[in-house]
Enzyme design. Structure first.
Site, mmCIF file in Angstrom:
data_model
loop_
_atom_site.group_PDB
_atom_site.id
_atom_site.type_symbol
_atom_site.label_atom_id
_atom_site.label_comp_id
_atom_site.label_asym_id
_atom_site.label_seq_id
_atom_site.Cartn_x
_atom_site.Cartn_y
_atom_site.Cartn_z
ATOM 1 C CG ASP A 3 -82.568 10.953 -31.324
ATOM 2 O OD1 ASP A 3 -83.217 10.289 -32.151
ATOM 3 O OD2 ASP A 3 -82.790 10.909 -30.096
ATOM 4 C CG HIS A 39 -82.718 7.118 -30.535
ATOM 5 N ND1 HIS A 39 -83.553 8.010 -29.896
ATOM 6 C CD2 HIS A 39 -83.210 5.880 -30.244
ATOM 7 C CE1 HIS A 39 -84.512 7.341 -29.276
ATOM 8 N NE2 HIS A 39 -84.320 6.051 -29.464
ATOM 9 C CB SER A 49 -86.216 5.414 -26.698
ATOM 10 O OG SER A 49 -86.631 5.328 -28.024
#
Length: 424
Positions: free
Chosen positions: A364, A394, A207
């Site tokens: 995501d 995610h 991320s």
């Protein structure tokens, strides 16, 4: 007779209380179900489990927002305190892995040592945690478990970077601290100290950590100050740009947990030290409207209509208003800085970065960031493996460990470690 009437009265009162309790329980159950339930794509991994997880996270975010509105604390600090409290409950895995907390050029890191002969040269992985540049406990819970598993499975030295986070610091501090830690690790004397093979070092992140890992790989690749370079980069659902909040994946997944579009916008503004009130404007792409002259040289770098195949774009169309808010890019210059948005790097920079593994999830908002970067790297001549999960969402890699076992997370961790085992 009087006793019989009293007994009947008590029974009626008891029955009334039981009905009242049942009614209250039913209402509470309905309210809880209403709060927990959200419509999710049929193909997403274990949807009901994700709903419960998301409801918990939404509750924590609301607590943070409430505390912030009362002036008690910054909302991010409240959220992070809850995360740290939860992660501290996670039991330590792979206890044979030894750890030491040290400073790399002033930056806090934890070094994970696998057991065995320390004189034998090993691989090394520098791991950078996610959390929107503002959340996360890299030495606890799921991140600690992940680093221990990498150290054990790869027989590798793993270095996790405990960089300072927003709201205490903002860009470029997080980036610069990760660069400092990377340069320190790649020094010949440091590699020798930890018995690391200088030809077998990777940088990895998830991320926002994937954002930092990509940016660090670009910096190290283009500099001559380090004799050793990263052999590989592993980017797990990375966030790589803040100029288009209406890519196909943003449009498709804007309300899919656990990373909603509005939350990603908030993370970006916090990272860049910008006014949080700009969130609505950037979600509408007002900062990248057609009247923005500053965008001309960057448009092709994130043109998902050209960089992504039709089956990924589906029916979605670009969203760029004719007129927008011209002051946003001037007031928040970090939006155009490739150190913050690695997808904006020039082709000559991309040619210098190492071979890449990029993980993306269908559900995501950041799916297209990773896929566009994969395509740009391929066009620059860099070998890329894009591991795409049709059931992925995610943050799923963080939910490969107790108590939140998601099958897609377990598979994703196994697969990217297997890729490192083969190529590092």
């Amino acid at each position: 007779m009087h006793g019989l009437c009293c007994r009947e009265t008590r029974e009626e009162s008891h029955h009334f209380m039981m009905k009242l309790l049942c009614g209250f329980t039913l209402l509470l159950t309905v309210a809880l179900a209403y709060y927990v339930y959200i419509p999710l794509p049929r193909t997403i991994s274990e949807p009901w489990k994700l709903m419960v997880l998301d409801a918990t996270f939404r509750g924590v975010v609301k607590m943070g927002d409430f505390a912030h509105s009362l002036g008690l604390s910054h909302g991010v600090r409240v959220i992070n305190s809850a995360i740290v409290g939860f992660e501290s409950l996670v039991p330590i895995t792979n206890q044979e892995i030894q750890t030491e907390d040290v400073l790399f050029d002033g930056v806090h890191v934890r070094v994970y040592h696998p057991p065995g002969d320390k004189g034998k040269l090993r691989r090394a992985v520098m791991f950078i945690h996610g959390g929107g540049w503002s959340l996360g406990a890299p030495k606890l819970g799921s991140y600690d478990s992940l680093c221990r598993q990498m150290a054990a499975d790869l027989n590798a030295v793993v270095v996790t970077v405990d960089y300072r986070m927003a709201p205490d610091v903002h860009f470029p501090v997080q980036y610069e601290e990760c660069v400092q830690a990377a340069k320190h690790l790649l020094k010949p004397e440091v590699l020798e100290q930890y018995s690391v093979d200088p030809e077998r070092v990777a940088v990895c992140g998830d991320s926002a950590g994937g954002n930092l890992a990509a940016a660090v790989a670009q910096r190290i690749g283009t500099e001559n100050s380090t004799s050793a370079k990263f052999k590989l980069q592993v980017l797990i659902y990375p966030v790589l740009q803040a100029l288009d909040f209406n890519t196909a994946s943003y449009q498709q997944n804007h309300n899919v947990p656990i990373l909603y579009r509005r939350l990603m916008a908030r993370f970006w503004l916090e990272y860049l030290g910008a006014d949080p009130e700009l969130a609505h404007s950037i979600m509408m792409n007002n900062h990248t409207a057609q009247d923005q002259n500053l965008l001309s040289q960057n448009h092709a770098k994130l043109d998902w209509t050209n960089l992504l195949p039709k089956e990924i774009r589906k029916q979605f169309k670009p969203v760029f208003p004719v007129t927008g808010s011209p002051n946003i890019l001037k007031d928040v210059p970090g939006l155009l800085d490739s150190r913050a948005s690695p997808l904006l790097a020039e082709d000559e920079v991309l040619r210098m970065v190492p071979r890449a593994y990029i993980m993306t999830g269908e559900h995501d908002v950041l799916r297209d960031d990773g896929m566009m970067y994969a395509r740009r790297l391929e066009l620059a001549g860099v070998s890329v493996t894009n591991d795409h999960y049709q059931d992925g969402f995610h943050g799923c890699v963080s939910f490969a460990f107790w108590p939140c076992y998601f099958s897609v997370g377990v598979n994703a961790v196994q697969n990217y470690i297997a890729w490192l085992e083969k190529h590092l």
